[in-house]
Design a protein around this motif. Structure first.
Motif, mmCIF file in Angstrom:
data_model
loop_
_atom_site.group_PDB
_atom_site.id
_atom_site.type_symbol
_atom_site.label_atom_id
_atom_site.label_comp_id
_atom_site.label_asym_id
_atom_site.label_seq_id
_atom_site.Cartn_x
_atom_site.Cartn_y
_atom_site.Cartn_z
ATOM 1 N N LEU A 192 68.578 42.198 45.697
ATOM 2 C CA LEU A 192 68.426 40.987 46.495
ATOM 3 C C LEU A 192 68.952 41.157 47.916
ATOM 4 O O LEU A 192 68.524 40.436 48.825
ATOM 5 N N ILE A 193 69.889 42.056 48.104
ATOM 6 C CA ILE A 193 70.386 42.395 49.441
ATOM 7 C C ILE A 193 70.544 43.910 49.524
ATOM 8 O O ILE A 193 70.507 44.605 48.490
ATOM 9 N N GLN A 194 70.716 44.418 50.743
ATOM 10 C CA GLN A 194 70.969 45.847 50.962
ATOM 11 C C GLN A 194 72.141 46.008 51.912
ATOM 12 O O GLN A 194 72.347 45.176 52.796
ATOM 13 N N ARG A 195 72.865 47.069 51.688
ATOM 14 C CA ARG A 195 73.951 47.389 52.620
ATOM 15 C C ARG A 195 73.382 48.158 53.813
ATOM 16 O O ARG A 195 72.565 49.062 53.645
ATOM 17 N N LYS A 196 73.824 47.784 54.968
ATOM 18 C CA LYS A 196 73.526 48.561 56.172
ATOM 19 C C LYS A 196 74.863 48.823 56.859
ATOM 20 O O LYS A 196 75.323 48.051 57.700
ATOM 21 N N ASP A 197 75.494 49.909 56.405
ATOM 22 C CA ASP A 197 76.866 50.193 56.843
ATOM 23 C C ASP A 197 76.879 50.968 58.154
ATOM 24 O O ASP A 197 76.014 51.815 58.422
ATOM 25 N N SER A 198 77.897 50.672 58.954
ATOM 26 C CA SER A 198 78.126 51.419 60.199
ATOM 27 C C SER A 198 78.814 52.742 59.867
ATOM 28 O O SER A 198 79.114 53.034 58.706
ATOM 29 N N ALA A 199 79.090 53.520 60.903
ATOM 30 C CA ALA A 199 79.715 54.827 60.688
ATOM 31 C C ALA A 199 81.102 54.702 60.073
ATOM 32 O O ALA A 199 81.525 55.541 59.267
ATOM 33 N N ASN A 200 81.832 53.634 60.399
ATOM 34 C CA ASN A 200 83.185 53.459 59.857
ATOM 35 C C ASN A 200 83.248 52.377 58.779
ATOM 36 O O ASN A 200 84.335 51.985 58.350
ATOM 37 N N GLY A 201 82.074 51.832 58.367
ATOM 38 C CA GLY A 201 82.041 50.835 57.302
ATOM 39 C C GLY A 201 82.318 49.425 57.772
ATOM 40 O O GLY A 201 82.305 48.491 56.955
ATOM 41 N N LYS A 202 82.560 49.233 59.068
ATOM 42 C CA LYS A 202 82.837 47.894 59.590
ATOM 43 C C LYS A 202 81.527 47.121 59.768
ATOM 44 O O LYS A 202 80.463 47.694 59.983
ATOM 45 N N ARG A 203 81.636 45.787 59.703
ATOM 46 C CA ARG A 203 80.470 44.934 59.907
ATOM 47 C C ARG A 203 80.566 44.319 61.306
ATOM 48 O O ARG A 203 81.535 43.624 61.620
ATOM 49 N N TYR A 204 79.545 44.569 62.086
ATOM 50 C CA TYR A 204 79.547 44.020 63.448
ATOM 51 C C TYR A 204 78.131 44.113 64.008
ATOM 52 O O TYR A 204 77.240 44.712 63.397
ATOM 53 N N ALA A 205 77.956 43.535 65.195
ATOM 54 C CA ALA A 205 76.670 43.590 65.886
ATOM 55 C C ALA A 205 76.867 44.167 67.273
ATOM 56 O O ALA A 205 77.857 43.855 67.951
ATOM 57 N N ARG A 206 75.928 45.030 67.683
ATOM 58 C CA ARG A 206 75.959 45.585 69.037
ATOM 59 C C ARG A 206 74.974 44.798 69.893
ATOM 60 O O ARG A 206 73.805 44.645 69.514
ATOM 61 N N LYS A 207 75.469 44.287 71.029
ATOM 62 C CA LYS A 207 74.634 43.439 71.873
ATOM 63 C C LYS A 207 74.322 44.129 73.197
ATOM 64 O O LYS A 207 75.059 45.002 73.663
ATOM 65 N N ASN A 208 73.240 43.697 73.836
ATOM 66 C CA ASN A 208 72.874 44.256 75.141
ATOM 67 C C ASN A 208 73.468 43.414 76.269
ATOM 68 O O ASN A 208 74.268 42.507 76.004
#
Length: 404
Positions: A112-128
């Protein structure tokens, strides 16, 4: 396939092939596809038994969806939410951290969901520079969008199954009530018959209802309960008709005696050549025709008759009667014995009787004599197919359980 959409989780968490296949499926979402997130969530709730997830996991999914800003899931707006465990725990009604992680894993395993992990496992968003999100790391809701139609179909199936279960349960309750009251009425009013044995059959059926029954459990018991109700009604109707016939015979006799008091001639013996004499001489006492049971019940009680139907199967009453003619000859039942059975029981019920005899052929030495005995009992109103069919259904069910 979009290779960039396939990722693996951070740290020691493993990835399964099923999760990889799920990521491949989300990569194939058609452009412009959208779905109401709360409708998809309701469908997932309805189909939770099929998905194999618990209510607490659905509460976590509900919390995740609150972090998605729009009501419609759409790839163009991004499908990744990135709340911290603390934020997620608050919106999931204060669920403990360890429990939260367990249910997040369950949602991933359920697809029902998928993990999309960053390189260090933190959850965040990169903005322009304009503040728009370029890339986000957290939990992807893409599987919900990809499986929206599948979840809707599963929810409809679950709802239909629940409705069928409710209808079957109600039908069993009504049939059970009918049988109980019919037996009580027959006993209280002194109707002829072995009502003690019939009550034992009824109690045996009610005792087989599990505490938490499935639709299959209820359907099997309902079929047998309906057969028992039909058997009771047949017996009561036969007795009612016999009483009416006896009453009419007495009235006719009195009428003849009263109308012939002044008669000056005597009736002479018939020579047997008058029109209708042969039919009168060969007549026999017959009861009301035995009511036929549903063909499906007959085939469940007597599956062996299928092999002798046209094309090796019985799909209609015509097929059953054709198969009975073949079986009659194979069992050594004379044409006259079968014809007598057809005249007394009716052609369909005579075929059912032959099917029952075939099912018990290993225990019956003389099939023809046995059929003639059933015919005589049926003519006297002392025989009905119900108990034979129910006994065979129970025997077949017991044999099936032992085989499994």
């Amino acid at each position: 396939m979009q290779v960039g959409n396939v990722t693996t989780p951070f740290g020691r968490r493993p990835v399964s092939l099923a999760q990889i296949r799920g990521q491949m499926r989300t990569a194939e979402i058609r452009p412009g596809k959208a779905a109401d997130k709360w409708k998809v969530f309701r469908d997932a709730c309805e189909a939770r038994a099929v998905l194999g997830i618990q209510d607490r996991a659905l509460a976590v999914l509900d919390a995740l969806l609150t972090f998605y800003p729009d009501n419609e899931l759409c790839e163009e707006r991004g499908l990744v939410v990135f709340p911290s465990n603390d934020q997620l725990s608050v919106r999931a009604h204060g669920i403990a951290g360890a429990t939260l992680r367990r249910h997040l894993a369950a949602l991933v395993d359920a697809g029902l969901i998928q993990r999309k992990d960053s390189a260090n496992g933190k959850r965040y968003a990169r903005k322009n520079e304009t503040g728009a999100i370029e890339e986000a790391f957290g939990f992807s809701l893409a599987p919900l969008l990809a499986r929206a139609e599948e979840l809707a179909h599963a929810a409809q199936q679950v709802a239909a199954e629940r409705k069928r279960f409710r209808i079957t349960k109600e039908a069993l309750s009504i049939c059970r009530r009918d049988v109980r009251k019919l037996i009580s009425a027959a006993m209280e009013e002194g109707a002829a018959g072995d009502w003690g044995r019939i009550e034992e059959i009824f109690l045996g059926l009610t005792g087989r209802i599990p505490r938490t029954p499935t639709i299959a459990d209820l359907q099997q018991i309902l079929e047998e309960m309906e057969m028992l109700r039909e058997e009771i009604i047949n017996r009561l109707e036969t007795q009612e008709n016999s009483q009416n016939m006896s009453s009419n015979a007495v009235q006719n006799e009195r009428h003849i005696q009263n109308s012939n008091t002044e008669s000056s001639y005597e009736l002479e013996p018939s020579s047997g050549n008058e029109q209708g004499a042969e039919a009168s001489q060969t007549s026999r006492p017959t009861s009301e025709p035995i009511k036929a049971f549903p063909l499906g019940m007959v085939l469940k009680a007597c599956p062996e008759i299928n092999d002798y139907g046209p094309g090796g199967a019985v799909g209609s009453w015509r097929d059953l009667m054709s198969a009975a003619v073949v079986v009659r000859s194979m069992l050594g039942v004379s044409p006259s014995a079968y014809q007598d059975a057809c005249e007394v029981m009716g052609q369909a019920n005579a075929a059912v009787a032959v099917a029952c005899i075939l099912e018990r052929a290993g225990h019956i030495k003389n099939a023809g004599g046995y059929l003639r005995d059933l015919t005589r009992k049926a003519a006297r109103g002392e025989f009905s197919l119900g108990p034979m069919l129910m006994a065979l259904m129970r025997a077949n069910a017991s044999a099936g359980r032992k085989a499994s």
